[in-house]
Design an enzyme around this catalytic site. Sequence first.
Site, PDB file in Angstrom:
ATOM      1  N   TYR A 119     -17.125   2.745 -12.849  1.00 30.85           N
ATOM      2  CA  TYR A 119     -15.705   2.474 -13.110  1.00 30.85           C
ATOM      3  C   TYR A 119     -15.511   0.983 -13.431  1.00 30.85           C
ATOM      4  O   TYR A 119     -14.880   0.612 -14.426  1.00 30.85           O
ATOM      5  CB  TYR A 119     -14.844   2.866 -11.894  1.00 30.85           C
ATOM      6  CG  TYR A 119     -13.551   2.114 -11.829  1.00 30.85           C
ATOM      7  CD1 TYR A 119     -12.505   2.436 -12.685  1.00 30.85           C
ATOM      8  CD2 TYR A 119     -13.374   1.041 -10.943  1.00 30.85           C
ATOM      9  CE1 TYR A 119     -11.324   1.711 -12.659  1.00 30.85           C
ATOM     10  CE2 TYR A 119     -12.202   0.324 -10.913  1.00 30.85           C
ATOM     11  CZ  TYR A 119     -11.181   0.659 -11.773  1.00 30.85           C
ATOM     12  OH  TYR A 119     -10.023  -0.071 -11.763  1.00 30.85           O
ATOM     13  N   SER A 170      -9.503  -5.527 -13.615  1.00 33.86           N
ATOM     14  CA  SER A 170      -9.648  -5.453 -12.152  1.00 33.86           C
ATOM     15  C   SER A 170     -10.545  -6.570 -11.659  1.00 33.86           C
ATOM     16  O   SER A 170     -11.462  -7.007 -12.371  1.00 33.86           O
ATOM     17  CB  SER A 170     -10.271  -4.108 -11.810  1.00 33.86           C
ATOM     18  OG  SER A 170     -10.745  -4.107 -10.476  1.00 33.86           O
ATOM     19  N   LYS A 223     -14.305  -1.418 -17.027  1.00 33.73           N
ATOM     20  CA  LYS A 223     -13.332  -2.524 -17.145  1.00 33.73           C
ATOM     21  C   LYS A 223     -14.013  -3.741 -17.767  1.00 33.73           C
ATOM     22  O   LYS A 223     -13.456  -4.421 -18.626  1.00 33.73           O
ATOM     23  CB  LYS A 223     -12.763  -2.894 -15.769  1.00 33.73           C
ATOM     24  CG  LYS A 223     -11.895  -1.815 -15.139  1.00 33.73           C
ATOM     25  CD  LYS A 223     -10.571  -1.675 -15.860  1.00 33.73           C
ATOM     26  CE  LYS A 223      -9.725  -0.548 -15.334  1.00 33.73           C
ATOM     27  NZ  LYS A 223      -8.550  -0.252 -16.134  1.00 33.73           N
TER      28      LYS A 223
HETATM   29  N1  UFG Z   1     -11.612   0.808   4.064  1.00 37.44           N
HETATM   30  C1  UFG Z   1     -11.844   1.334   5.320  1.00 37.44           C
HETATM   31  N2  UFG Z   1     -11.538   2.661   5.518  1.00 37.44           N
HETATM   32  C2  UFG Z   1     -11.010   3.459   4.552  1.00 37.44           C
HETATM   33  C3  UFG Z   1     -10.787   2.900   3.273  1.00 37.44           C
HETATM   34  C4  UFG Z   1     -11.096   1.574   3.060  1.00 37.44           C
HETATM   35  O1  UFG Z   1     -12.320   0.657   6.217  1.00 37.44           O
HETATM   36  O2  UFG Z   1     -10.778   4.641   4.806  1.00 37.44           O
HETATM   37  C5  UFG Z   1     -11.892  -0.625   3.830  1.00 37.44           C
HETATM   38  C6  UFG Z   1     -12.946  -0.887   2.782  1.00 37.44           C
HETATM   39  O3  UFG Z   1     -14.234  -0.877   3.348  1.00 37.44           O
HETATM   40  C7  UFG Z   1     -12.503  -2.256   2.260  1.00 37.44           C
HETATM   41  C8  UFG Z   1     -10.987  -2.215   2.377  1.00 37.44           C
HETATM   42  O4  UFG Z   1     -10.708  -1.201   3.331  1.00 37.44           O
HETATM   43  O5  UFG Z   1     -12.984  -3.271   3.112  1.00 37.44           O
HETATM   44  C9  UFG Z   1     -10.273  -1.886   1.091  1.00 37.44           C
HETATM   45  O6  UFG Z   1     -10.807  -0.694   0.544  1.00 37.44           O
HETATM   46  P1  UFG Z   1     -10.100   0.105  -0.645  1.00 37.44           P
HETATM   47  O7  UFG Z   1     -10.890   1.350  -0.877  1.00 37.44           O
HETATM   48  O8  UFG Z   1      -8.651   0.255  -0.383  1.00 37.44           O
HETATM   49  O9  UFG Z   1     -10.230  -0.882  -1.875  1.00 37.44           O
HETATM   50  P2  UFG Z   1     -11.536  -1.535  -2.518  1.00 37.44           P
HETATM   51  O10 UFG Z   1     -11.407  -3.001  -2.329  1.00 37.44           O
HETATM   52  O11 UFG Z   1     -12.781  -0.905  -2.085  1.00 37.44           O
HETATM   53  O12 UFG Z   1     -11.350  -1.064  -4.020  1.00 37.44           O
HETATM   54  C10 UFG Z   1     -10.331  -1.615  -4.802  1.00 37.44           C
HETATM   55  C11 UFG Z   1      -9.879  -0.617  -5.865  1.00 37.44           C
HETATM   56  C12 UFG Z   1     -10.978  -0.338  -6.845  1.00 37.44           C
HETATM   57  C13 UFG Z   1     -11.533  -1.612  -7.372  1.00 37.44           C
HETATM   58  C14 UFG Z   1     -11.939  -2.518  -6.253  1.00 37.44           C
HETATM   59  C15 UFG Z   1     -12.351  -3.865  -6.719  1.00 37.44           C
HETATM   60  O13 UFG Z   1      -9.498   0.595  -5.261  1.00 37.44           O
HETATM   61  O14 UFG Z   1     -10.428   0.402  -7.921  1.00 37.44           O
HETATM   62  O15 UFG Z   1     -10.835  -2.742  -5.395  1.00 37.44           O
HETATM   63  O16 UFG Z   1     -12.926  -4.586  -5.676  1.00 37.44           O
HETATM   64  F1  UFG Z   1     -12.616  -1.360  -8.137  1.00 37.44           F
END
Ligand code: UFG
Length: 360
Positions: free
Chosen positions: A158, A133, A162
């Site tokens: 998590y 990841s 990785k």
């Molecule tokens: N976000 C919101 N509202 C929500 C959910 C997400 O504003 O309800 C925003 C987050 O703040 C972020 C973006 O949308 O800016 C993406 O968030 P995600 O939760 O979809 O994904 P992340 O980038 O946080 O996490 C993903 C994977 C993880 C991994 C990570 C690595 O889900 O498993 O990328 O950066 F670890």
Amino acid sequence: MPKLKTILVTGGAGYIGSHCVVDLLEAGHDVIAIDNFANAVGDEDGSPALRRAEEITGKTIVFYKADLLDKPQINDIFDKHKIDCVIHFAALKAVGESMQQPLLYYQNNLLGMLNLLEIMRAHDCYQMVFSSSCTVYGEPEFVPITENHPTGSITNVYGRTKYFIEEMLKDLSAADKKWNIIALRYFNPVGAHPSGLIGEDPTKEFTNLMPFMAQVALGKKPVLTVFGNDYNTPDGTGVRDYIHVMDLASGHVAALNLLAGNHIGLKVYNLGTGKGVSVKELVDIFESVTGTKIPLKYVDRRLGDITALWADASLAKEELGWSTRYSIEEMCTDFWRWQTMNPDGYPKKNKTTVIVNGKS
Ligand code: UFG
């Protein structure tokens, strides 16, 4: 006929695993899938996602409900089948849960991998594609992120699993030249197979943006909470590199092709589009392609979130001959098709794969 013919897919019933299985079957591989259903719908009778993968491809999957912590069971599967390569997806993956239950995550993800590697070696199987990841990069020092960006300063358990596995694979491939391993660092997988038959159906409380947004669009959740609008980005919301899950899948088939013809030890590739998209931009595109309205509520930043990250995916293009084909609009359209065709996800109980635990 592919040189690495028979592929064991761990976590094959999951979101990325099931899409990858479709691509593997279409590329002419034989697939043996295992899953313990920690993150995927299914039971002793098999997996609805894999049943549908069979429907899409017209091919058969051999499926075992199996857990990597159960060494004798995994050993039996290797005794029974001549496995040419393993694609290892199986892992616990919820960032929040990993902070509350670190031992569970270390045991499942690290011990599961150790067991798998030992059993592979005992069966003379040294080829692997590992699902890593972009989280291993932590807060980026520069974007776009190249594979030689420093890794390890990670803020959650998590992500550390990785990272530790990548380090383990480095040591292993340095000590024993027989190993031939590719670690793929995924950016943010979204979308679904264009048929609408398979897609993301999280079994646990989920927090990722696209599935949450789709639930709001369906009216199952009242509002999308946007975590922070004061980031140093063009519109103040977080920026990510969203990649269609079918593009991610084809990256694995490309990785197998490289492993089949070359001895590379351990290689690492980013799988992303190379393009950053903000939360607000993604919401706007989703609304326009689906014709829905997503009510938004802006709140404080989410703890541990990164401002902006996107991939430099040029190494995968050069060395794997792989590039993305799906646009951000198609990611939204395909996710929405899956979601509207399956508003409650997969059927929770049905007779599934044709071959379960090796028996018809
Ligand atoms: N976000 C919101 N509202 C929500 C959910 C997400 O504003 O309800 C925003 C987050 O703040 C972020 C973006 O949308 O800016 C993406 O968030 P995600 O939760 O979809 O994904 P992340 O980038 O946080 O996490 C993903 C994977 C993880 C991994 C990570 C690595 O889900 O498993 O990328 O950066 F670890």
